[in-house]
Each structure stands twice: as C-alpha cells, then as structure tokens.
Write a protein that holds these residues in place. Structure first.
Motif, mmCIF file in Angstrom:
data_model
loop_
_atom_site.group_PDB
_atom_site.id
_atom_site.type_symbol
_atom_site.label_atom_id
_atom_site.label_comp_id
_atom_site.label_asym_id
_atom_site.label_seq_id
_atom_site.Cartn_x
_atom_site.Cartn_y
_atom_site.Cartn_z
ATOM 1 N N ILE A 21 12.536 11.770 0.285
ATOM 2 C CA ILE A 21 11.693 12.666 -0.508
ATOM 3 C C ILE A 21 10.389 11.968 -0.878
ATOM 4 C CG2 ILE A 21 11.531 13.945 -2.672
ATOM 5 C CD1 ILE A 21 14.573 14.345 -2.536
ATOM 6 N N PHE A 22 10.471 10.714 -1.326
ATOM 7 C CA PHE A 22 9.271 9.938 -1.657
ATOM 8 C C PHE A 22 8.385 9.789 -0.424
ATOM 9 C CE2 PHE A 22 11.258 9.021 -5.574
ATOM 10 C CZ PHE A 22 10.342 8.386 -6.406
ATOM 11 N N ALA A 23 8.997 9.444 0.715
ATOM 12 C CA ALA A 23 8.217 9.219 1.932
ATOM 13 C C ALA A 23 7.561 10.506 2.414
ATOM 14 C CB ALA A 23 9.122 8.646 3.027
ATOM 15 N N HIS A 24 8.276 11.631 2.276
ATOM 16 C CA HIS A 24 7.727 12.912 2.706
ATOM 17 C C HIS A 24 6.482 13.260 1.898
ATOM 18 C CE1 HIS A 24 7.833 16.933 4.469
ATOM 19 N NE2 HIS A 24 7.662 17.434 3.252
ATOM 20 N N ALA A 25 6.553 13.073 0.593
ATOM 21 C CA ALA A 25 5.391 13.351 -0.269
ATOM 22 C C ALA A 25 4.242 12.405 0.051
ATOM 23 C CB ALA A 25 5.802 13.230 -1.725
ATOM 24 N N GLU A 26 4.570 11.148 0.313
ATOM 25 C CA GLU A 26 3.515 10.177 0.603
ATOM 26 C C GLU A 26 2.844 10.456 1.942
ATOM 27 O OE1 GLU A 26 3.048 5.508 -0.158
ATOM 28 O OE2 GLU A 26 4.611 5.993 1.290
ATOM 29 N N GLU A 30 0.796 -1.218 0.000
ATOM 30 C CA GLU A 30 0.000 0.000 0.000
ATOM 31 C C GLU A 30 0.835 1.276 0.000
ATOM 32 O OE1 GLU A 30 -3.390 0.106 -0.274
ATOM 33 O OE2 GLU A 30 -3.075 -2.029 -0.674
ATOM 34 N N SER A 31 2.150 1.156 -0.017
ATOM 35 C CA SER A 31 3.017 2.337 0.052
ATOM 36 C C SER A 31 3.996 2.341 -1.114
ATOM 37 C CB SER A 31 3.776 2.358 1.383
ATOM 38 O OG SER A 31 4.764 3.357 1.390
ATOM 39 N N SER A 32 3.910 3.327 -1.975
ATOM 40 C CA SER A 32 4.838 3.431 -3.104
ATOM 41 C C SER A 32 6.264 3.715 -2.628
ATOM 42 C CB SER A 32 4.378 4.531 -4.068
ATOM 43 O OG SER A 32 4.311 5.792 -3.393
#
Length: 395
Positions: free
Chosen positions: A239-244, A13-15
C-alpha cells in the motif's frame, strides 16, 4: 563504494523502502523470539543436520552457550538496524546491521534445518535484495508476489487438495467437502490474488490487497501468528509503495536528473536467480531430482504418522526407552527420522558407563495419511556397534 552509496541513496529517498527496512527488522525479531522460546537448538538439544552437512553438531556453534551468544549478537544487530530505520538516521549503519543480522540468520538455518520456514526464507531474501540490489521497489515486490505463486504451486498435490493438512490443524469441525473447498480456495489466494497487486488500477489493486489480507488472517489462525504478522506487514508495504509510485510518476523527470534510475535489467536478473533457486530443486522438471537446502521453500507438511521405538540392551535383558524431549520439535519435524536416529546415538554414550550395558536397538516406521501401510525407514539391532544395520532411507 559508489555502488553501495547508490543503494543507500535509493533507500533514503523512498519512504516505503524505509518502511520495508522496519518490516524486515520486525520480521527477524519475530523469528528471534520464536527461536529463543521454542527452538530445540537453544534448549540444549542437538540440531537437525541437513543432508549436505551430516556432522553439523561438531561445528563451533554446536554448544548451547555458543549458539545463545551468537543469538544475542543477532538481537543486538536487529535492534540497532531497527533504530536506524525508525529514526531515519545513519542508514548506512542500519543497512550494515541488517545485512549482518541476515548473515547470522542464514548461518542458523544452514546449521539446523528445524529452524527453516517459508516466511523466514522470504525475509532473508528480501533483506539481501533490499541492501544489495538496485531497483528495490520493483525487486522486493516481485519477490513477494513470486513467493505466493511458488507456495501455491507447492500446494498442487492430492494430499493438500484432499484437505488432510487442514483437517488436522483446524480447531473446529468442517465437513470434508468444506475442507476440500477451502484447500482449493487457498490455491486461488496464492496463485491469482497476488497478481492484482501488479495492477495500476486502484480498484484491482485494492481487491488484491483485500483478498490477501483476509487469506493471511485465516492462515495465521491456522498456522500461528508469527508468519501471519509478517505477511500482513508486507501487505501494508504494498500500500505504501503503491501510493509512492503514483507520486513518483509525477516527479520522475526531476528524480532522473538528480540521479539516473538503475537499469531495469536488475529486476529481470533477480527474477531468474530467485525463481531458479526456488523452483528447480523442487523436482518439477524432467531429469531434475528433488533437493533440500537452506532458504528453499517447502511444502506444507502433510500429516504423517510414525512408529519409533528404542530399546536399551543389557546382559540380563532389554528395556524400552522413551524420551519426552522429542516432543518439543515443531510439527514438520515430529516424524523426521534423522532426529530420532541422532537421539538414539546419544544414548550410546549416555548409558556406556553402566556395567551391564550392551547397546541400543532402534526401529522407525512412518506413513503419510494417504497410505495404508507403514514404510520401514530403518531397523538397527545394535546402533552402538553398528551391527546388523539395515537402512532404507527416507526423511
């Protein structure tokens, strides 16, 4: 079984977590390449045993053929896991393959201490927590930030702040005061800059990203591209995690209804386990002695000079022996007295068939650059017969 399903559901469920799965496989592939091309273990040389496993060369993977076969399995598992995360198919197989590859990685490091490195230890811990522990986004971010913090703490010593390591590894001239300034700045980069990544404020967060990006580029220039490439990928993961997380905040109610969020106690528990594993063996606390074991973070090697000589004893006299194979070890192992002692022990059997052979005599001295005099580590008149042995310890 439900526990593993919950972990896989969290990844699915997490990109950003799927992206982290790719990063972890890339990281392990980088170390696979480095080991295959450079590690003495895979080029027919003896492993450098840990203190708790002094006779590691007698284990089943002691032969180069067995070690390379296990390394081939390691490569296959990494490729299988990477394809699984890249195609977003059969994540259960990808997770199992990554976990199996991580176990093999740990076996290699536990077998040969020369394969140990801080970045590889970070990849191993992240791989284990990524597969087995809930609250993966928070846990993995905590481990990465804590790793920078521990690396910074390990640099708080006179040798590092004096710039001895930097002066030896920089390929261009910088005045001594400039080197000391760079050494002090590296402490800020590792102790302070990662804390910006915890901020929900975009400006502070991206300030931390920028600082760490520049720092890791410089670190890669000095230390080599392998570790720098992995650490830069971890910055992309943040960066990916922050946006998600910004997107997830808007969908939190719906997501909690579908599957309740794992307890945040997992984050607290992993913090205690990970920090305890890394900090207590360093000997920072009163009454605690320094230990060395696999996956433990190590200090940047302070430049060391050593003197080592081996003499082959014959009835007619003695002959000095020089082994160029010892030069293939990486910098942190160049003055490891165990390597030289093991090499000398091999000479006993190598020359035993010669009729006039009587034994092998060795001595080893070393000093760090801040010391004036060399320290005697061992001096052995005849290693083959263990005669007149006088050992003084040291690593």
């Amino acid at each position: 079984m439900e526990f593993f399903k919950a972990n896989l559901w969290e990844i699915r469920e997490s990109s950003s977590l799927r992206f982290l799965g790719l990063i972890l496989n890339i990281g392990q592939a980088i170390f696979l390449y480095a080991w295959w091309s450079k590690a003495p273990l895979f080029n027919g040389q003896n492993p450098v045993c840990w203190g708790f496993l002094p006779n590691c060369q007698e284990l089943v993977i002691a032969t180069p053929a067995n070690a390379k076969f296990l390394l081939s399995i390691y490569a296959f598992l990494i490729a299988l896991s990477f394809l699984s995360f890249a195609t977003d198919r059969v994540l259960s197989l990808g997770g199992f393959s990554l976990l199996s590859a991580t176990v093999i990685n740990t076996i290699f490091v536990a077998y040969d201490s020369s394969l140990s490195s801080n970045t590889n230890s970070l990849v191993v811990f992240l791989s284990l927590f990524f597969i087995l522990v809930p609250q993966k986004l928070r846990v993995t971010k905590l481990v990465i930030i804590s790793s920078y913090f521990i690396w910074g703490i390990l640099k708080i010593n006179n040798e590092w702040l004096a710039g001895y390591w930097l002066s030896k590894n920089l390929n261009f001239f910088i005045p001594p005061k400039g080197i000391e300034w760079i050494a002090a700045t590296s402490l800020f980069a590792e102790l302070v800059a990662p804390l910006f990544l915890l901020s929900k404020h975009n400006q502070r967060f991206y300030t931390g990203i920028g600082l760490l990006f520049v720092y890791n580029i410089f670190k890669g220039y000095v230390e080599g591209w392998e570790s720098a490439a992995i650490l830069l990928l971890f910055i992309l993961y943040f960066i990916f995690a922050h946006a998600e997380e910004e997107k997830e905040a808007r969908e939190a109610i719906y997501r909690s209804y579908i599957r309740p969020e794992p307890s945040k106690m997992w984050v607290f528990a992993i913090a205690l386990i990970f920090l305890g594993f890394q900090i207590f063996p360093q000997g920072f606390f009163a009454g605690s002695s320094k230990l060395e074991w696999p996956l433990q973070y190590i200090r940047n090697p302070i430049p060391i000079e050593c003197k080592y000589h081996t003499f082959i004893l014959y009835k007619q006299g003695i002959s000095h022996h020089n082994n160029e194979a010892l030069e293939s070890y990486n910098e942190k192992m160049k003055c490891n007295n165990t390597i030289y002692l093991n090499n000398a022990k091999q000479l006993c059997s190598q020359f035993s068939e010669q009729p006039d052979f009587m034994g092998v005599s060795v001595y080893f001295l070393k000093r760090v650059v801040s010391q004036k005099e060399f320290t005697r580590v061992y001096e052995i008149d005849n290693l083959c017969n263990n005669v007149s042995r006088n050992e003084f310890g040291g690593n």
